[in-house]
Design a protein around this motif. Structure first.
Motif, PDB file in Angstrom:
ATOM      1  N   ILE A   1       0.817  -1.225   0.000  1.00 27.45           N
ATOM      2  CA  ILE A   1       0.000   0.000   0.000  1.00 27.45           C
ATOM      3  C   ILE A   1       0.847   1.270   0.000  1.00 27.45           C
ATOM      4  CG2 ILE A   1      -1.885  -1.203   1.207  1.00 27.45           C
ATOM      5  CD1 ILE A   1      -1.023   0.577   3.691  1.00 27.45           C
ATOM      6  N   HIS A   2       2.180   1.107   0.094  1.00 29.28           N
ATOM      7  CA  HIS A   2       3.068   2.272   0.067  1.00 29.28           C
ATOM      8  C   HIS A   2       3.184   2.817  -1.359  1.00 29.28           C
ATOM      9  CE1 HIS A   2       5.383  -1.405  -0.609  1.00 29.28           C
ATOM     10  NE2 HIS A   2       6.184  -0.691  -1.381  1.00 29.28           N
ATOM     11  N   ASN A   3       3.707   4.029  -1.476  1.00 29.21           N
ATOM     12  CA  ASN A   3       3.846   4.582  -2.817  1.00 29.21           C
ATOM     13  C   ASN A   3       5.266   4.402  -3.330  1.00 29.21           C
ATOM     14  OD1 ASN A   3       5.042   6.427  -1.185  1.00 29.21           O
ATOM     15  ND2 ASN A   3       4.186   8.219  -2.213  1.00 29.21           N
ATOM     16  N   GLY A   4       5.489   4.809  -4.564  1.00 26.91           N
ATOM     17  CA  GLY A   4       6.804   4.636  -5.172  1.00 26.91           C
ATOM     18  C   GLY A   4       6.722   3.783  -6.424  1.00 26.91           C
ATOM     19  N   PHE A   5       5.512   3.380  -6.791  1.00 32.14           N
ATOM     20  CA  PHE A   5       5.320   2.576  -8.002  1.00 32.14           C
ATOM     21  C   PHE A   5       4.964   3.499  -9.166  1.00 32.14           C
ATOM     22  CE2 PHE A   5       4.330  -0.013  -4.373  1.00 32.14           C
ATOM     23  CZ  PHE A   5       4.930  -1.225  -4.638  1.00 32.14           C
ATOM     24  N   GLY A   6       5.378   3.125 -10.350  1.00 34.28           N
ATOM     25  CA  GLY A   6       4.852   3.781 -11.541  1.00 34.28           C
ATOM     26  C   GLY A   6       5.602   4.978 -12.085  1.00 34.28           C
ATOM     27  N   LEU A   7       6.672   5.417 -11.391  1.00 37.04           N
ATOM     28  CA  LEU A   7       7.394   6.592 -11.885  1.00 37.04           C
ATOM     29  C   LEU A   7       7.903   6.388 -13.306  1.00 37.04           C
ATOM     30  CD1 LEU A   7       9.386   7.972  -8.824  1.00 37.04           C
ATOM     31  CD2 LEU A   7       7.781   9.227 -10.299  1.00 37.04           C
ATOM     32  N   HIS A   8       8.444   5.204 -13.579  1.00 37.61           N
ATOM     33  CA  HIS A   8       8.991   4.954 -14.909  1.00 37.61           C
ATOM     34  C   HIS A   8       7.893   4.709 -15.931  1.00 37.61           C
ATOM     35  CE1 HIS A   8      13.321   4.454 -13.927  1.00 37.61           C
ATOM     36  NE2 HIS A   8      12.782   4.385 -12.713  1.00 37.61           N
ATOM     37  N   ARG A   9       6.895   3.953 -15.520  1.00 40.73           N
ATOM     38  CA  ARG A   9       5.903   3.486 -16.488  1.00 40.73           C
ATOM     39  C   ARG A   9       4.815   4.513 -16.730  1.00 40.73           C
ATOM     40  NH1 ARG A   9       2.224  -1.133 -15.880  1.00 40.73           N
ATOM     41  NH2 ARG A   9       1.674  -1.848 -17.983  1.00 40.73           N
ATOM     42  N   PHE A  10       4.379   5.178 -15.668  1.00 39.93           N
ATOM     43  CA  PHE A  10       3.254   6.103 -15.814  1.00 39.93           C
ATOM     44  C   PHE A  10       3.643   7.548 -15.529  1.00 39.93           C
ATOM     45  CE2 PHE A  10       1.268   2.026 -14.407  1.00 39.93           C
ATOM     46  CZ  PHE A  10       0.657   1.717 -15.613  1.00 39.93           C
ATOM     47  N   GLY A  11       4.909   7.773 -15.117  1.00 44.18           N
ATOM     48  CA  GLY A  11       5.345   9.135 -14.848  1.00 44.18           C
ATOM     49  C   GLY A  11       4.689   9.758 -13.633  1.00 44.18           C
ATOM     50  N   GLU A  12       4.101   8.935 -12.778  1.00 38.81           N
ATOM     51  CA  GLU A  12       3.533   9.463 -11.537  1.00 38.81           C
ATOM     52  C   GLU A  12       3.769   8.442 -10.434  1.00 38.81           C
ATOM     53  OE1 GLU A  12      -0.784   9.611 -11.302  1.00 38.81           O
ATOM     54  OE2 GLU A  12      -0.953   8.344 -13.075  1.00 38.81           O
ATOM     55  N   GLU A  13       3.722   8.950  -9.212  1.00 37.24           N
ATOM     56  CA  GLU A  13       3.999   8.070  -8.092  1.00 37.24           C
ATOM     57  C   GLU A  13       2.703   7.469  -7.576  1.00 37.24           C
ATOM     58  OE1 GLU A  13       7.223   8.022  -4.482  1.00 37.24           O
ATOM     59  OE2 GLU A  13       6.623   9.925  -5.347  1.00 37.24           O
TER      60      GLU A  13
ATOM     61  N   LEU B   1      11.930  -3.074  -8.926  1.00 39.01           N
ATOM     62  CA  LEU B   1      10.873  -2.135  -9.296  1.00 39.01           C
ATOM     63  C   LEU B   1       9.784  -2.836 -10.097  1.00 39.01           C
ATOM     64  CD1 LEU B   1      12.698   1.132 -10.419  1.00 39.01           C
ATOM     65  CD2 LEU B   1      11.620   0.614  -8.230  1.00 39.01           C
ATOM     66  N   ALA B   2       8.533  -2.591  -9.693  1.00 36.92           N
ATOM     67  CA  ALA B   2       7.405  -3.197 -10.388  1.00 36.92           C
ATOM     68  C   ALA B   2       7.310  -2.702 -11.833  1.00 36.92           C
ATOM     69  CB  ALA B   2       6.112  -2.902  -9.632  1.00 36.92           C
ATOM     70  N   ASP B   3       7.774  -1.479 -12.053  1.00 34.34           N
ATOM     71  CA  ASP B   3       7.716  -0.922 -13.419  1.00 34.34           C
ATOM     72  C   ASP B   3       8.411  -1.844 -14.428  1.00 34.34           C
ATOM     73  OD1 ASP B   3       7.641   1.230 -11.349  1.00 34.34           O
ATOM     74  OD2 ASP B   3       7.139   2.454 -13.102  1.00 34.34           O
ATOM     75  N   TYR B   4       9.573  -2.358 -14.030  1.00 32.86           N
ATOM     76  CA  TYR B   4      10.309  -3.238 -14.946  1.00 32.86           C
ATOM     77  C   TYR B   4       9.654  -4.611 -15.063  1.00 32.86           C
ATOM     78  CZ  TYR B   4      13.909   0.359 -14.583  1.00 32.86           C
ATOM     79  OH  TYR B   4      14.590   1.543 -14.613  1.00 32.86           O
TER      80      TYR B   4
END
Lengths: 487, 121, 431
Positions: free
Chosen positions: C50-62, C310-313
Motif C-alpha cells: 500500500i506504500h507509494n513509489g510505483f509507476g514513476l517509470h511506467r506512468f510518470g507518476e507516483e 521495481l514493479a515498473d520493470y
C-alpha cells in the motif's frame, strides 16, 4: 466441572491416545486430560518418525518385547485407522572394519528378539542400494521390516478413533495433583480448578510421567530427559536415501540418522543433550552444526542446504534405560507408561493393548459391542487422480480452492481438520493435520489464509486466532489498537 | 551569518543520489550531489520544509479487512503523526473507489486523504 | 462431472504486475487470453504493497501498489479478448500434441484442462524463511517473513506485534519497518548479515532514517527465545570474510516480533512440472531475449524470472513476454535460429537472458552487480570486440542494472556475449 469417570488417561500423546483407543473396546467411561493445546504436543510429535525393527533393544527388556510387537502391528493399524506408514527398511552402517563386529552383534540381537528380515550385507550390495552413502562404508545390518510413519498423524488416528468410540478429550488442562481416596478412587486436581475422580489412571504424560509416578509411589524413578535436535529437508532431497540410515552406535553415542520421511522429505538428526527443563524444545546453533557435521559420516555431500525447518524434541528417558509399564505396586489402579523414550513410537500400539487389558481386568470391564475400530485417512487432494479430483470438487467445491500452494492443500482439507472429531483450533493444528504450511514457503503464503479460515469457522476475531498454545496469537492486535494505545 | 549543510539521500528515483544542501540563515545557497534538476529541487525543499506522502489504512464498518489510503499530496513532515492518528481513527462504508476522499483537510494540512483501492464488498 | 476442457491462445499464470501487462500485450496482438489467478482478486502482491513509489517509470507518476495494479486491471477488464479465472490454481503443465496443457483447479471451474498455444508464467516469487537461514531456538509465534506480516496488517487488518526486530534489509523489510512504526509499534532495529544494505537507498532514507530506526550491517540473529510467543532474540556480529557470527559478540534483545526480509526466490515450482531449465544464479527459468524458456511456447516474466526491485520493470517484462507468447500462439513468431550464450563477466551476478537466439530485434540485458562500485562501466563484448558500453555513477547489488542492445549492436555479435561491470579506470574519460 467436577466429574467421575472409570478411567482417566493423562496425556494425549501417542501412548495416551493409543491406550484410550484400546480402552474404548470396553464399556468404560474414559477421559483423556492433556496439558498441551493439541494432540501430540510433546515427544510424540518431535521425533524421528521411525518404526524400528526391534534389533536394537537388549533382549528380555520391555523395549525389546513391545518394539517387536508394535512394529508388527503398525502396518495393519495404518490401514485400519488411517495414518501414513511406509515400509522402507533400515540400514545400520559400519564405516570401518572395526565397526563390523558391533553390526554383527546387532544382527544376532535381532534374531534373539525375534525380528524377521534382519541380515548382514556387504559393501557391494550396500552401495548398490544407497549410491549417496559415504564410499568408505564396508557393511551394514539390513532390516526389511522397519519403516517410517507420520508420528502426529498416527497419534491423531488413535485419538480420533477413540473419540468416535466415546472417549472425551480435554486440552490445555494440566494435572496439578492426584491422590487416592479412601473410597479407592483417584482424585485428580486439574489446572482449571476442576476435579476428576477415576477408578483407574493411565500415566501417559510423556516427559512428565516420571514426576507423576513419583508423586504417587514410594518406588521412585529417576528421570533423565534428553533433547534431540533435527533438521528437516525439502522434498527435493527426500530421494537421497531410500532406507533409514543409522550409524553404528559407539562409545560416543548412537550416531545421527538420515532418513526419508513418510511424506518424502529427508530428516537428519538427532543429537542427544541432557536437559533440566523437559518442556524446553529450543534448538541451539552449536547443536545443529554438530548434527550437520555428524550426518556427513553417512552423507558426505550434505551441506546444510535445502533445510526447511529445524526442531528439537525432548525424550522422556529414564535412568535405567527401559520403559516402565504397568500397574504401580503401591498405587493400585495407577498404570504407568513411563520412561517412554525411543522406541516408544514403534512400541505404543503394543503397550496400549497390554495396559488397556490390565486396566479392563482390574475394573472387571465388559467388552464394548459398539466399538468400531475403523477410521478413514482424510482424503488428500494432492494424492487423488484427476478424475477423483474432479469428482471431489463436484461433491464439495471447496476441494477446488487451493490454500497451500506448496503442498496443494485445498480449503476442504483445511475445513476437515477444523471440523474433525478432535478439531484443529490453531494454525499449527491445521498444518499438522493437513500439511498446509509444511512445504517450502513454510506457511509464508498460506498462514494468513488459514488464519482467516479459522477466524471464520471458530467465529472469533482475526486477532484471536492462535498459532499454537495460549498466548500465541498470529497477529494479536487489530488495526489501530496499538497506535491509539488501546492494546 | 550562519552557514550549515544538510546531507541526505535523494528519493526522487531509485538512483538515490547523496545530496548535500548548503544553507545560509535558513536560505538554500546550493545543492550538490544531484544528477538531475528534480534532485536539486527536492534537496532544497527537503532542507527547508520536508514533506511526505502518507500511506496507511482506514477501517471498514463491519469488516476487519481495511482499505488502503494515501494523502492526495505531500504533507509537512512534522504533521505525519497527526495525519496518521486521524487516518487510523477513520472508518468507511463500502463500496469505495480509488480516489474517493475519506478525510478532508487531514490534520489541518489542507490535503485530503483518498482511497487507493476500490472495494465493492 | 469429469475434467472440464477449456481453450485459449495464451494462458497467463498469475494476475499480478507481470501477468496483467502480459495479458494486455497478448490481447493487443490479437490473441485470446486467459488469466488464471489463485487469489480472489487481481493485482497479486501489489495489493498488499500500500506504500507509494510505483509507476514513476511506467506512468510518470507516483502510485501505491493497488493503484499501479488498477491501471492494468482496468484495461484487462475492458478487453473482451481476456478472460479471468480467480481463486484458480494451476497444478501442472504438460505438452499436448503441438499445444500446451495446464491442469487448473477452482471452486467455479472444478478441475479443468486448459489447452493453449502459449503460456506466460508470471507467478512472482516467495520469501526465504526462517528454516532456510536455519535460525536456532524455539518455535514461538512472532517470527514472520516480512511479506506475511505485511499481508496480515494491510489486507487482514491485524498487527503482528509491538516491539520489533527486523532481520534483513530487503525492501519489504524496510517498508515494513515504517509500516509497523506508523501502526504504533516500536521497531528497535534492522540487522543485515551482509556489509551492504539489501534494499533500495530511497527506502533506507524514507523508512529507516525518517523514523530514527537504526540499521546495523554485518549483524545477524542467531537464536530466538520463547515457547508460545517470542520473548527475545540473540544477535551477533558477523565476520564479513566468513559471513559467520563472531563468538563473544552475542547480545540479547527483548522483542515480541522478528520480521525476516532475507531474500526472495522466484516461484518456479510450476515451471519444474514441465521440466523447464532453471538458472542457478537467478533461480528462475533460463530464457532467450524473447523471454522464452527452454520449453518452446512457454514464456516467463517478472519476479518468477528473476527478482526485480521495481514493479515498473516487471510490467515492462510482462509486455515483452505477452507479445511474444501471442506471436507464438498465432504462428506469427520469427523463430530464432542462433544459440549465443550470454556469459557473466566480472562483477555480474544473476543475469537474463541466458542466451540469445535472434528471435527479437534487440536484446534487453538485466543483471545484478555482485558488489558496489562507485563510477562503474558496463561492458558488453563478443569474441573480444566491444559491442556496447555504458557508464553508471554507482552500481550496488540491491539495484538491478539494464543495458539495451539494439539491432545494430547485435550486428557486431560474432560469438558468446560477455557482460562485465567494472570500475571506470582513473582519469580515463568515456569515448
Amino acid at each position: 466441572m467436577d466429574r467421575v469417570v472409570d478411567v482417566c488417561v493423562i496425556g494425549a500423546g501417542v501412548s495416551g491416545s493409543a491406550t484410550a483407543r484400546e480402552l474404548s473396546r470396553w464399556k468404560l467411561d474414559i477421559e483423556v486430560v492433556e496439558a498441551g493445546y493439541d494432540l501430540a504436543c510433546g515427544a510424540s510429535r518431535t521425533n524421528s518418525g521411525i518404526v524400528h525393527g526391534g534389533y536394537d533393544p537388549i533382549p528380555g527388556t520391555n523395549k525389546a518385547k513391545y518394539n517387536v510387537l508394535g512394529a508388527h502391528m503398525i502396518p495393519e493399524l495404518a490401514k485400519e485407522i488411517g495414518f501414513r506408514y511406509k515400509n522402507n527398511g533400515s540400514l545400520v552402517v559400519a564405516f570401518s572394519e572395526e565397526e563390523v563386529p558391533h553390526v554383527k552383534e546387532l544382527v544376532e540381537r535381532g534374531a534373539e528378539n525375534g525380528v524377521p528380515g534382519v541380515s548382514l550385507i556387504g559393501a557391494e550390495e550396500l552401495h548398490a542400494l544407497e549410491p549417496n552413502l559415504n564410499p568408505c562404508a564396508v557393511a551394514a545390518l539390513k532390516c526389511d521390516t522397519s519403516g517410517v510413519v507420520d508420528p502426529f498423524g498416527m497419534t491423531v488416528a488413535f485419538a480420533e478413533n477413540a473419540a468416535t468410540n466415546g472417549v472425551r478429550f480435554t486440552f490445555k488442562t494440566r494435572v496439578e495433583s492426584l491422590e487416592r481416596g479412601e473410597d479407592g478412587l483417584w482424585r485428580l486436581t486439574l489446572s482449571d480448578g476442576s476435579h476428576v475422580s477415576a477408578k483407574a489412571v493411565v500415566n501417559a504424560a510423556g516427559v512428565h510421567a516420571i514426576e507423576l509416578h513419583n508423586s504417587v509411589s514410594a518406588d521412585k524413578l529417576v528421570a533423565h530427559p534428553r533433547k534431540g535436535e533435527y533438521e528437516l529437508l525439502s522434498r527435493d532431497m527426500g530421494p537421497t536415501f531410500a532406507h533409514t540410515m543409522f550409524q553404528t552406535p559407539n562409545a560416543l553415542g548412537k550416531g545421527i540418522l538420515v532418513s526419508p520421511t513418510v511424506e518424502g522429505n529427508l530428516i537428519v538428526g538427532p543429537d542427544a543433550l541432557d536437559v533440566d527443563d523437559p518442556d524446553d524444545t529450543a534448538t541451539f546453533p552449536a547443536g545443529l552444526a554438530k548434527v550437520v557435521e555428524q550426518a556427513k559420516k553417512t552423507w558426505p555431500d550434505y551441506n546444510g542446504r535445502e533445510v526447511i525447518v529445524n526442531f528439537a524434541g525432548v525424550r522422556p528417558t529414564g535412568a535405567d534405560g527401559d520403559f516402565v509399564i504397568g500397574e504401580v505396586a503401591d498405587a493400585p489402579g495407577f498404570f504407568d507408561i513411563a520412561a517412554f523414550d525411543s522406541p516408544g513410537l514403534s512400541s505404543a500400539p503394543a503397550v496400549a493393548q497390554d495396559v488397556a487389558a490390565m486396566v479392563a481386568e482390574r475394573l472387571g470391564a465388559e467388552p464394548n459391542p459398539a466399538f468400531d475400530g475403523h477410521r478413514d485417512l482424510p482424503p488428500r487432494f494432492l494424492e487423488m487422480t484427476e478424475e477423483e479430483q474432479a469428482a471431489a470438487i463436484a461433491a464439495d467445491p471447496r476441494f477446488g480452492h487451493i490454500i497451500c500452494r506448496c503442498e496443494h492443500v485445498s480449503e476442504a482439507e483445511v475445513l476437515a481438520a477444523i471440523h474433525a472429531p478432535i478439531p484443529a483450533t490453531t494454525v499449527i493444528g491445521v498444518k499438522r493435520r493437513c500439511r498446509a504450511g509444511m512445504g517450502r514457503c513454510q506457511g509464508g503464503f498460506c498462514e494468513p489464509l488459514v488464519a482467516e479460515i479459522l477466524c471464520r469457522e471458530l467465529g472469533c476475531q482475526i486477532n484471536e486466532v492462535m498459532l499454537q498454545g495460549p498466548g500465541s496469537e498470529v497477529a494479536p492486535y487489530l488495526r489501530g489498537e496499538v497506535r491509539h494505545g488501546r492494546a | 551569518m550562519a552557514t550549515e549543510t544538510k546531507s541526505f539521500t535523494c528519493v526522487q528515483c531509485p538512483m538515490g543520489c547523496p545530496l548535500t544542501v548548503t544553507l545560509e540563515d535558513g536560505v538554500v545557497k546550493g545543492v550538490t550531489g544531484n544528477t538531475c534538476p528534480r534532485g536539486a529541487k527536492y534537496g532544497a525543499a527537503e532542507a527547508t520544509h520536508p514533506e511526505r506522502v502518507v500511506t496507511s489504512l482506514v477501517g471498514v464498518v463491519g469488516d476487519h479487512h481495511p482499505v488502503s489510503v494515501k494523502t492526495a499530496g505531500p504533507v509537512p513532515k512534522e504533521t505525519v503523526d497527526a495525519v496518521l492518528d486521524q487516518i487510523s481513527a477513520t472508518e468507511v462504508r463500502l463500496p469505495v473507489h480509488i480516489g474517493d476522499v475519506v478525510v478532508r483537510d487531514v490534520a489541518g494540512t489542507g490535503v485530503d486523504v483518498v482511497c487507493t483501492k476500490s472495494r465493492e464488498r | 462431472m469429469g475434467v472440464r476442457n477449456l481453450s485459449c491462445d495464451v494462458l497467463v499464470v498469475g494476475g499480478g504486475a507481470a501477468g496483467l501487462s502480459a495479458a494486455n500485450a497478448a490481447a493487443d496482438k490479437g490473441a485470446k487470453v486467459l488469466i488464471v489467478e489463485r487469489e480472489g482478486e487481481l493485482g497479486g502482491i501489489l495489493n498488499q504493497c500500500i506504500h507509494n513509489g510505483f509507476g514513476l517509470h511506467r506512468f510518470g507518476e507516483e502510485l501505491t501498489g493497488p493503484e499501479f495494479a488498477n491501471k492494468d486491471e482496468v484495461k484487462v477488464e475492458a478487453n473482451p479478448s481476456i478472460e479471468v479465472e480467480l481463486g484458480c490454481s494451476v497444478l501442472e503443465l504438460a505438452h499436448d500434441g503441438d499445444r500446451l496443457r495446464a491442469t487448473v483447479s477452482s471452486e467455479a471451474l472444478g478441475l479443468a484442462h486448459v489447452s493453449c498455444g502459449a503460456i506466460v508464467l508470471a507467478c512472482g516469487c516467495r520469501e526465504r524463511t526462517r528454516g532456510q537461514i536455519n535460525i536456532a531456538g524455539g518455535r514461538p509465534a512472532g517470527v514472520y517473513t516480512a511479506g506475511s506480516a505485511q499481508k496480515l496488517i494491510n489486507v487482514d487488518g491485524a498487527l503482528v506485534g509491538k516491539r520489533v526486530v527486523i532481520l534483513g534489509s530487503g525492501d519489504i523489510g524496510l517498508i515494513m519497518a515504517r509500516r509497523m512504526t506508523w501502526e504504533g509499534a516500536k521497531v528497535l532495529m534492522v540487522c543485515e548479515l551482509a556489509s551492504e544494505p539489501g534494499g533500495l537507498r530511497r527506502n533506507i532514507q524514507q523508512c529507516l532514517v525518517d523514523n530514527d530506526i537504526p540499521l546495523y550491517l554485518s549483524r545477524t540473529v542467531t537464536q530466538v527465545f520463547g515457547h508460545d510467543r517470542l520473548e527475545a532474540v540473540e544477535l551477533a556480529d558477523v565476520d564479513p570474510a566468513t559471513m559467520r557470527p563472531i563468538p563473544g559478540t552475542e547480545q540479547r534483545v527483548e522483542c515480541d516480533t522478528l520480521l525476516l526480509s532475507v531474500g526472495l526466490i522466484p516461484e518456479n515450482e510450476l515451471a519444474k512440472t514441465i521440466g523447464i531449465k532453471i538458472d542457478r544464479a537467478t533461480s528462475g527459468p533460463a530464457v532467450d531475449e524473447s523471454l522464452e524458456t527452454s520449453v518452446p511456447g512457454i514464456f516467463v516474466a517478472g519476479n518468477e524470472l528473476h527478482v526485480h526491485d521495481l514493479a515498473d520493470y516487471v510490467s515492462e517484462e510482462g509486455e515483452v513476454a505477452g507479445r511474444n507468447a501471442a506471436e507464438f500462439a498465432l504462428g506469427e513468431r520469427k523463430a530464432g535460429t542462433a544459440d549465443i550464450e550470454v556469459v557473466k563477466g566480472e562483477n555480474v551476478g544473476g543475469m537474463t537472458p541466458q542466451h540469445v537466439t535472434g528471435s527479437a530485434e534487440g536484446v534487453t540485458i538485466r543483471f545484478r552487480p555482485r558488489k558496489r562500485i562507485q563510477g562503474a562501466e558496463i561492458r558488453v563484448t563478443s569474441a573480444g570486440e566491444l559491442v556496447k558500453r555504458a557508464r553508471r555513477m554507482i552500481v550496488v547489488p540491491s539495484e538491478m542494472q539494464t543495458i539495451e542492445l539494439s539491432a545494430d549492436d547485435m550486428a557486431k555479435v560474432t560469438g558468446p556475449i560477455e557482460v562485465s561491470c567494472t570500475p571506470v579506470a582513473n582519469g580515463k574519460k568515456g569515448a
